[in-house]
Every structure is written in C-alpha cells, then in structure tokens.
Design an enzyme around this catalytic site. Structure first.
Site, short mmCIF file in Angstrom:
data_model
loop_
_atom_site.label_atom_id
_atom_site.label_comp_id
_atom_site.label_asym_id
_atom_site.label_seq_id
_atom_site.Cartn_x
_atom_site.Cartn_y
_atom_site.Cartn_z
N GLU A 188 -39.18 40.39 84.70
CA GLU A 188 -37.95 40.16 83.58
C GLU A 188 -38.17 38.54 83.02
OE1 GLU A 188 -34.53 42.83 84.74
OE2 GLU A 188 -34.70 41.02 85.80
N GLU B 47 -36.50 47.61 91.66
CA GLU B 47 -35.25 47.72 92.01
C GLU B 47 -34.60 48.97 92.37
OE1 GLU B 47 -35.75 44.15 89.27
OE2 GLU B 47 -36.38 45.72 89.63
#
Length: 261
Positions: free
Chosen positions: A112, A132
């Site tokens: 990210e 995640e």
C-alpha cells in the site's frame, strides 16, 4: 540526517528516503510518524522537487505493520501521524513526484505504501502480496486503490486470496513501471529522479492536483474546474514565468530553464 529508523539523503533537489528497521523494515507508530514528518518537510520545502522511497537491505522493502509492536501494545488504529500510515497515504497536497524503489518484499501495508508513490520501480527479485485476509483483517488502502489501478477481477483475487506474486506479474498488471536488476535499482531510481527534477515543477504540481481532483469527478466537471482555474496549482501555473518560458523556449528552439515560479 538520521532519525530513528529513517535515513535521508539529499542531493540538490532530490530527497532519498530509506526505511531501515532490521530485520524486515516493518512500520510501527513511531516510524510512521517520523515518515510523515519527513514527507511533510519534502512537500513544504520549495528547494526539493523529487523524492525516492526505498527500503534498507536487499530482502525487504516493507512488510507493512509491525505485528510485534502491535502485540506489545501499539494500537492498529493509533496515531500514524501526518500523512497517515507510512507518511504518504493521506498526506494532503503532495504535488511533487515520488518514486518507490521496491528493493525486495512489499506486502500488506508495504505494498500500500508503494501504491502511494507516483512511479514504482521493482528489483527483479521483488515479491508482493496482500496477506491481511489471513490475519482476519482488511487491506483497507489497497481495497480502495487496487480495483482502480488494475483489472477488477485481478484486484479482487489478490485481496481475497492474499497470494504472492512476483515482479513480472506486477508489471503485467501495470502495478510497476519497470523491473530492474537488484544491484542497479537505486542507480535507475536516481536516473529517473534526475530526469524528473529537470522538468517543470509547476506542471508536475498541476498534474498531481488534477489527477486527485478528477478521480471521482465527471469528465466535464473536472474540465470546467481546470478551465475556470478553480484548482490552485493550475491558477499558479497559468500566471507563472515558467509558462511563458516554455513558449519562448519552443519558439527559440532551445531547452527551457524552469524556475518554479
């Protein structure tokens, strides 16, 4: 300058920022806040034009959130500092080019973070993932950004499975601009940074603001804001000496000399 886990190197108008937290360059709250201060300084310094972000060592760019720090009490929803996680994701009005030089593993929040840059170079051994899902949490920024950057079904596959993919696949989907041999990565990043540094900073600023403002706007609405000079960077550009210099240099068949005003 060396501050905690962040090393910076300044050469003329270019700032190199290295995340260096052995063993994996994971980001805890203190590191995130320091990165925010570094990139805020970069944004606000009129003498800096381009930034390079990379990781220390050859194995990891960044794996994202420091889970050991979280286990020790660092709140996942704590104070990440100005700019949000990693100092870049939510830094307002950053109108200068940022290059991510991904020198190794970039997963979770590290991927990210790379997605927050404008250009991404990847070492040929770099690997990526959004794992995640396996930890029972959500890759929030990637869930917002990824379906807008690559084909929807590929983005959803990466988000829903958390699988790993290599630099070649990342380039195939348009996530990275170039793949570079690991020992040549930083040389190429600096070559690209110098190329950008020689360009018109006011135009770069206008491009970045237009792209941000137009992301969720209808085409004609965005064009109206530009032509009516309702964007600050566009208004500055159209009144600038650099705007006139560009026209003069073209007419005189010479390279323009950009002053940034």
């Amino acid at each position: 300058m060396t501050e905690a886990a962040i090393r910076t190197r300044r050469d003329g108008v270019i700032l190199e920022v290295t995340l260096d937290r052995p063993k994996a360059n994971a980001i805890d709250l203190a590191t995130s806040r320091e990165m925010g201060r570094v990139f805020q300084t970069f944004r606000d310094d009129p003498d800096l034009r381009v930034a390079i972000l990379t990781g220390g060592g050859e194995k990891f760019f960044c794996p994202g959130w420091d889970l050991k720090a979280a286990a020790a009490g660092d709140a996942v929803d704590g104070d990440y500092g100005v700019g949000g996680f990693g100092g870049l994701q939510e830094l307002r009005d950053l109108n200068k080019p940022v290059i991510a030089a991904v020198n190794g593993i970039a997963c979770g929040g590290g991927l990210e973070l790379a997605l927050s840059a404008d250009l991404i170079l990847a070492a040929d051994h770099a690997r990526f993932a959004l794992p995640e899902i396996r930890s029972g949490t959500v890759a929030d920024a990637a869930s917002v950004k990824l379906p807008k950057r690559i084909p929807y079904h590929i983005a959803m596959e990466l988000l829903l499975t958390g699988r790993w993919f290599d630099a070649e696949e990342a380039q195939r989907w348009g996530l990275v601009n170039e793949i570079v041999a690991g020992d040549q990565l930083m040389d190429r990043a600096w070559e690209l940074a110098r190329h950008l540094a020689a360009g018109p900073p006011l135009v770069y600023a206008a491009i970045k603001e237009i792209v941000r403002e137009a992301e969720n706007a209808k085409f004609q609405d965005a064009m109206n804001r530009i032509t009516k000079r309702q964007l600050a960077t566009v208004d500055v550009l159209y009144e600038s000496e650099d705007q006139q210099e560009g026209a003069r240099a073209f007419a005189e068949k010479r390279d323009p000399v950009w002053k940034g005003y």
